[in-house]
Write a protein that holds these residues in place. Structure first.
Motif, PDB file in Angstrom:
ATOM      1  N   PRO A   8      -5.659  13.733  14.395  1.00 32.31           N
ATOM      2  CA  PRO A   8      -4.341  13.383  13.848  1.00 32.31           C
ATOM      3  C   PRO A   8      -4.423  12.121  12.982  1.00 32.31           C
ATOM      4  O   PRO A   8      -5.121  11.174  13.326  1.00 32.31           O
ATOM      5  N   GLY A   9      -3.729  12.146  11.867  1.00 32.09           N
ATOM      6  CA  GLY A   9      -3.696  10.994  10.980  1.00 32.09           C
ATOM      7  C   GLY A   9      -4.769  10.990   9.913  1.00 32.09           C
ATOM      8  O   GLY A   9      -4.861  10.051   9.134  1.00 32.09           O
ATOM      9  N   TYR A  10      -5.581  12.038   9.857  1.00 30.54           N
ATOM     10  CA  TYR A  10      -6.659  12.122   8.876  1.00 30.54           C
ATOM     11  C   TYR A  10      -6.518  13.385   8.036  1.00 30.54           C
ATOM     12  O   TYR A  10      -5.953  14.386   8.482  1.00 30.54           O
ATOM     13  N   LEU A  11      -7.055  13.330   6.809  1.00 30.81           N
ATOM     14  CA  LEU A  11      -7.048  14.471   5.907  1.00 30.81           C
ATOM     15  C   LEU A  11      -8.439  14.666   5.323  1.00 30.81           C
ATOM     16  O   LEU A  11      -9.145  13.692   5.058  1.00 30.81           O
ATOM     17  N   THR A  12      -8.817  15.913   5.091  1.00 28.74           N
ATOM     18  CA  THR A  12     -10.040  16.200   4.360  1.00 28.74           C
ATOM     19  C   THR A  12      -9.770  15.960   2.879  1.00 28.74           C
ATOM     20  O   THR A  12      -8.624  15.741   2.465  1.00 28.74           O
ATOM     21  N   THR A  13     -10.798  16.030   2.057  1.00 26.54           N
ATOM     22  CA  THR A  13     -10.630  15.849   0.616  1.00 26.54           C
ATOM     23  C   THR A  13      -9.671  16.888   0.058  1.00 26.54           C
ATOM     24  O   THR A  13      -8.769  16.564  -0.723  1.00 26.54           O
ATOM     25  N   VAL A  50      -4.164   9.184   6.332  1.00 28.10           N
ATOM     26  CA  VAL A  50      -2.981   9.704   5.630  1.00 28.10           C
ATOM     27  C   VAL A  50      -2.254   8.584   4.886  1.00 28.10           C
ATOM     28  O   VAL A  50      -1.887   8.745   3.718  1.00 28.10           O
ATOM     29  N   ASP A  51      -2.047   7.445   5.544  1.00 23.95           N
ATOM     30  CA  ASP A  51      -1.331   6.332   4.906  1.00 23.95           C
ATOM     31  C   ASP A  51      -2.098   5.802   3.692  1.00 23.95           C
ATOM     32  O   ASP A  51      -1.493   5.462   2.670  1.00 23.95           O
ATOM     33  N   ALA A  52      -3.425   5.756   3.776  1.00 22.82           N
ATOM     34  CA  ALA A  52      -4.237   5.280   2.653  1.00 22.82           C
ATOM     35  C   ALA A  52      -4.168   6.256   1.482  1.00 22.82           C
ATOM     36  O   ALA A  52      -4.148   5.835   0.324  1.00 22.82           O
ATOM     37  N   VAL A  53      -4.120   7.550   1.775  1.00 20.63           N
ATOM     38  CA  VAL A  53      -4.005   8.558   0.715  1.00 20.63           C
ATOM     39  C   VAL A  53      -2.676   8.396  -0.018  1.00 20.63           C
ATOM     40  O   VAL A  53      -2.627   8.404  -1.252  1.00 20.63           O
ATOM     41  N   LYS A  57      -2.029   7.318  -3.929  1.00 20.68           N
ATOM     42  CA  LYS A  57      -1.226   8.157  -4.826  1.00 20.68           C
ATOM     43  C   LYS A  57      -0.235   7.297  -5.608  1.00 20.68           C
ATOM     44  O   LYS A  57      -0.012   7.526  -6.797  1.00 20.68           O
ATOM     45  N   LEU A  58       0.347   6.307  -4.956  1.00 22.08           N
ATOM     46  CA  LEU A  58       1.360   5.466  -5.578  1.00 22.08           C
ATOM     47  C   LEU A  58       0.782   4.274  -6.341  1.00 22.08           C
ATOM     48  O   LEU A  58       1.510   3.611  -7.082  1.00 22.08           O
TER      49      LEU A  58
END
Length: 71
Positions: A8-13, A50-53, A57-58
């Protein structure tokens, strides 16, 4: 290697790219530019917070000659 379950809290590329509406190559470019850091995973299969992604983006992106405007 495919992840069977992502912590939880992570995303793949690929998931990070989908969340931002960009190509996976753009996520790798953000990492290369220092806008995003790998949070976990292996060098070939990184995971991103997720928060870093969303912050990447912003973030204001540097412009280069010949670069297409996104907005």
């Amino acid at each position: 290697m495919q992840y069977t379950s992502i912590p939880p809290g992570y995303l793949t590329t690929t998931l990070a790219a989908r969340a931002c509406g960009v190509q996976p190559a753009t996520i790798r470019d953000w990492v290369r530019r220092g806008l995003l850091r790998r949070a976990a995973g292996s060098p070939r299969h990184p995971l991103y917070d997720v928060d870093a992604v969303m912050a990447a983006k912003l973030a204001a992106k540097p412009s280069r000659p010949g670069q297409r405007a996104t907005r």
